[in-house]
Write a protein that holds these residues in place. Structure first.
Motif, PDB file in Angstrom:
ATOM      1  N   ALA A   1      86.889  39.171 101.802  1.00 33.39           N
ATOM      2  CA  ALA A   1      88.118  39.360 101.011  1.00 33.39           C
ATOM      3  C   ALA A   1      89.250  39.781 101.948  1.00 33.39           C
ATOM      4  O   ALA A   1      90.376  39.284 101.852  1.00 33.39           O
ATOM      5  N   ILE A   2      88.928  40.684 102.881  1.00 33.62           N
ATOM      6  CA  ILE A   2      89.927  41.143 103.857  1.00 33.62           C
ATOM      7  C   ILE A   2      90.355  39.968 104.738  1.00 33.62           C
ATOM      8  O   ILE A   2      91.548  39.709 104.938  1.00 33.62           O
ATOM      9  N   THR A   3      89.362  39.228 105.239  1.00 33.39           N
ATOM     10  CA  THR A   3      89.647  38.083 106.118  1.00 33.39           C
ATOM     11  C   THR A   3      90.557  37.076 105.418  1.00 33.39           C
ATOM     12  O   THR A   3      91.558  36.624 105.983  1.00 33.39           O
ATOM     13  N   LYS A   4      90.221  36.739 104.181  1.00 34.16           N
ATOM     14  CA  LYS A   4      91.019  35.743 103.457  1.00 34.16           C
ATOM     15  C   LYS A   4      92.454  36.233 103.253  1.00 34.16           C
ATOM     16  O   LYS A   4      93.406  35.486 103.451  1.00 34.16           O
ATOM     17  N   ASN A   5      92.592  37.516 102.878  1.00 31.67           N
ATOM     18  CA  ASN A   5      93.936  38.081 102.699  1.00 31.67           C
ATOM     19  C   ASN A   5      94.771  37.965 103.961  1.00 31.67           C
ATOM     20  O   ASN A   5      95.939  37.591 103.911  1.00 31.67           O
ATOM     21  N   ILE A   6      94.161  38.307 105.094  1.00 30.52           N
ATOM     22  CA  ILE A   6      94.898  38.265 106.365  1.00 30.52           C
ATOM     23  C   ILE A   6      95.351  36.837 106.655  1.00 30.52           C
ATOM     24  O   ILE A   6      96.490  36.593 107.062  1.00 30.52           O
ATOM     25  N   ILE A   7      94.465  35.890 106.411  1.00 27.92           N
ATOM     26  CA  ILE A   7      94.791  34.488 106.705  1.00 27.92           C
ATOM     27  C   ILE A   7      95.893  33.981 105.768  1.00 27.92           C
ATOM     28  O   ILE A   7      96.824  33.297 106.201  1.00 27.92           O
ATOM     29  N   LEU A   8      95.822  34.365 104.501  1.00 26.35           N
ATOM     30  CA  LEU A   8      96.878  33.958 103.563  1.00 26.35           C
ATOM     31  C   LEU A   8      98.218  34.592 103.935  1.00 26.35           C
ATOM     32  O   LEU A   8      99.263  33.969 103.780  1.00 26.35           O
ATOM     33  N   MET A   9      98.163  35.839 104.431  1.00 23.18           N
ATOM     34  CA  MET A   9      99.413  36.484 104.864  1.00 23.18           C
ATOM     35  C   MET A   9     100.081  35.697 105.981  1.00 23.18           C
ATOM     36  O   MET A   9     101.294  35.752 106.154  1.00 23.18           O
ATOM     37  N   HIS A  10      99.270  34.986 106.762  1.00 26.81           N
ATOM     38  CA  HIS A  10      99.811  34.159 107.855  1.00 26.81           C
ATOM     39  C   HIS A  10     100.125  32.740 107.368  1.00 26.81           C
ATOM     40  O   HIS A  10     100.318  31.846 108.196  1.00 26.81           O
ATOM     41  N   ASN A  11     100.137  32.547 106.050  1.00 28.19           N
ATOM     42  CA  ASN A  11     100.343  31.213 105.460  1.00 28.19           C
ATOM     43  C   ASN A  11      99.272  30.224 105.912  1.00 28.19           C
ATOM     44  O   ASN A  11      99.541  29.023 106.070  1.00 28.19           O
TER      45      ASN A  11
END
Ligand code: ADP
Length: 271
Positions: free
Chosen positions: A225-235
């Protein structure tokens, strides 16, 4: 006739408004449900180690003249549970931080090759304990505008999972490539794989395919969940390809140049 037409049109407009109102209510209900589910998951996860600590401490207290070895053994178990509680709290705090806006990103020019090699170097001793080989394969030298600390955490989580859900003597391969717009990181492992029906859910908070195994390896169910959030934050985007008993590949795509949300009419996250 004219009056009738106005009347009918009025009805259909009311119906349209009421339909979209219902859709909105449905969406709000969904958000509320998932919030409630999250809070109940958090409470449950935080309570589990505390319950174990209580049981261990109570049973020590109930015994008279506890032999030193038994005492030590119980104390060690208590420390394991405290560490676990700490890990959950740290992961939760990380997740809450990620939930804030894109403005939270600390963007700089990052050498992605160096970052990935450092991650593998740091994790090699842990992998070696299970005789798992960590391999890096790079097709390009990549420098990208991103938040190094956050991306480091995101890729560390993926490689750690590749080690945790692997078989003794297996391998994890990290490969890096890029085109003119994006860089791509693939984390492939020779591990236990993820059955098709769970592949979407593993990115949800606290979701674990095998709770016992995740717990054994110190998992909290929050890593992806953390990994996905970080990646989405980077578009960026992340997906998983996996086959049970054969292994998994996590594919990540991130833009080389960071575009701040809100500029150019706003850039939407891709899922
Ligand atoms: P955990 O702390 O349990 O590892 P994650 O959010 O990182 O939590 O992963 C969620 C679940 O997805 C894991 O419990 C595991 O069941 C599954 N999973 C994640 N990565 C892999 C992998 N590389 N191979 C097999 N299963 C995986």
């Amino acid at each position: 006739h004219f009056d009738e037409e106005i009347h009918l049109r009025g009805f259909s407009e009311i119906r349209l408004i009421s339909d979209s109102f219902n859709t909105m209510l449905g969406k709000m209900q969904k958000v509320e449900n998932s919030r409630q589910e999250f809070v109940s998951n958090v409470s449950h996860e935080l309570k589990t180690p505390i319950t174990s600590i209580k049981v261990l401490a109570d049973s020590l207290n109930m015994q008279e003249n506890v032999p030193n070895e038994v005492y030590k053994e119980f104390m060690q178990d208590i420390v394991v549970e405290i560490d676990r509680e700490n890990q959950i709290i740290n992961d939760l705090l990380a997740l809450v931080k990620m939930d804030k806006s894109v403005a939270e990103l600390n963007i700089s020019a990052v050498n992605v090759n160096d970052m990935l090699e450092m991650i593998l170097k740091r994790l090699r001793p842990i992998a070696a304990k299970r005789n798992i080989e960590l391999v890096f394969e790079s097709f390009r030298q990549v420098t990208a505008e991103c938040d190094e600390v956050k991306l480091n955490l995101a890729f560390t989580n993926l490689v750690e999972n590749g080690i945790k859900y692997n078989v003794a003597g297996g391998w994890v391969k990290v490969s890096l490539d890029a085109d003119h717009k994006y860089f791509y990181v693939k984390v492939t492992d020779s591990g236990i794989g993820i059955p098709k029906e769970y592949q979407d859910q593993i990115f949800e908070r606290f979701y674990r395919v095998d709770k016992a195994r995740s717990r054994e390896t110190g998992g909290t169910g929050l890593g992806l969940a953390i990994t996905k959030n970080i990646i989405l934050m980077h578009n960026g985007a992340i997906k998983v390809l996996s086959k049970e008993d054969e292994g998994s590949t996590f594919v990540v795509r991130i833009p080389l140049r960071h575009i701040q949300e809100g500029l150019n009419g706003g850039v939407k996250n891709e899922k």
